[in-house]
Design an enzyme around this catalytic site. Structure first.
Site, mmCIF file in Angstrom:
data_model
loop_
_atom_site.group_PDB
_atom_site.id
_atom_site.type_symbol
_atom_site.label_atom_id
_atom_site.label_comp_id
_atom_site.label_asym_id
_atom_site.label_seq_id
_atom_site.Cartn_x
_atom_site.Cartn_y
_atom_site.Cartn_z
ATOM 1 N N GLU A 60 -2.424 -2.203 -6.020
ATOM 2 C CA GLU A 60 -3.557 -2.788 -5.304
ATOM 3 C C GLU A 60 -3.569 -2.379 -3.841
ATOM 4 O O GLU A 60 -4.617 -2.023 -3.286
ATOM 5 C CB GLU A 60 -3.519 -4.324 -5.382
ATOM 6 C CG GLU A 60 -3.574 -4.879 -6.783
ATOM 7 C CD GLU A 60 -2.202 -5.143 -7.390
ATOM 8 O OE1 GLU A 60 -2.074 -6.126 -8.137
ATOM 9 O OE2 GLU A 60 -1.255 -4.374 -7.116
ATOM 10 N N CYS A 88 -0.025 -10.036 -7.539
ATOM 11 C CA CYS A 88 1.021 -10.915 -7.006
ATOM 12 C C CYS A 88 0.508 -11.555 -5.712
ATOM 13 O O CYS A 88 -0.612 -11.292 -5.271
ATOM 14 C CB CYS A 88 2.290 -10.108 -6.732
ATOM 15 S SG CYS A 88 2.127 -8.947 -5.349
ATOM 16 N N CYS A 91 -0.499 -8.937 -3.026
ATOM 17 C CA CYS A 91 -1.717 -8.206 -3.357
ATOM 18 C C CYS A 91 -2.950 -9.111 -3.356
ATOM 19 O O CYS A 91 -4.034 -8.680 -2.960
ATOM 20 C CB CYS A 91 -1.537 -7.491 -4.685
ATOM 21 S SG CYS A 91 -0.260 -6.207 -4.577
#
Length: 155
Positions: A60, A88, A91
């Protein structure tokens, strides 16, 4: 107006190709793309943590950086981040900070997902920007790619 679920299949296939490229370098097979409102790919990314020894080398982040370079600005308003695995915390935060309009992901990540599974960073009302979320796009393909990778690493 939000494009339909089916509209995200083509960009997700591009993200899956990036995930395959990550696997070839020994990285966890996660891929991402950033598309503009017309569906044009502005940035591609794949996990490069192992290949580049970069703890922030998540798909990302790589895709968001590439899209910002393409646009010539860090604000990615009107754009969509498409990623094979639920982002996560880092990101998800990057998606918020980049001002993407939407986050589309494939597989859920119950261990580290920050777009609804474990945390819900992108929809926190305390933040100044909250992108729309579309989940489960080609989730089976994303999950299979990850399962195959980790199965091979356990051998």
């Amino acid at each position: 107006m939000t494009p339909s679920y089916d509209a995200w299949r083509a960009p997700m296939r591009t993200a899956l190709a990036q995930a395959e490229a990550a696997r070839e370098t020994g990285d966890v097979p996660i891929g991402a793309v950033v598309v503009d409102a017309g569906g044009e790919v502005l940035g591609r990314g794949r996990n490069v943590r192992e290949a580049e020894h970069d703890p922030t080398g998540h798909a990302e982040v790589v895709a968001l950086r590439a899209a910002a370079r393409t646009r010539g600005e860090w604000r990615l308003e009107g754009c969509t981040l498409v990623v094979t695995l639920e982002p996560c915390t880092m990101c998800a935060g990057a998606a918020v900070l980049s001002r993407v309009e939407r986050v589309v992901f494939g597989a859920f990540d119950p261990k580290a997902g920050a777009v609804g599974s474990l945390w819900d960073v992108v929809r926190d009302r305390r933040l100044n920007h909250r992108p729309e979320v579309v989940s489960g796009v080609l989730a089976e393909e994303s999950t299979a790619l990850l399962d195959d990778f980790f199965r091979a690493h356990r051998r």
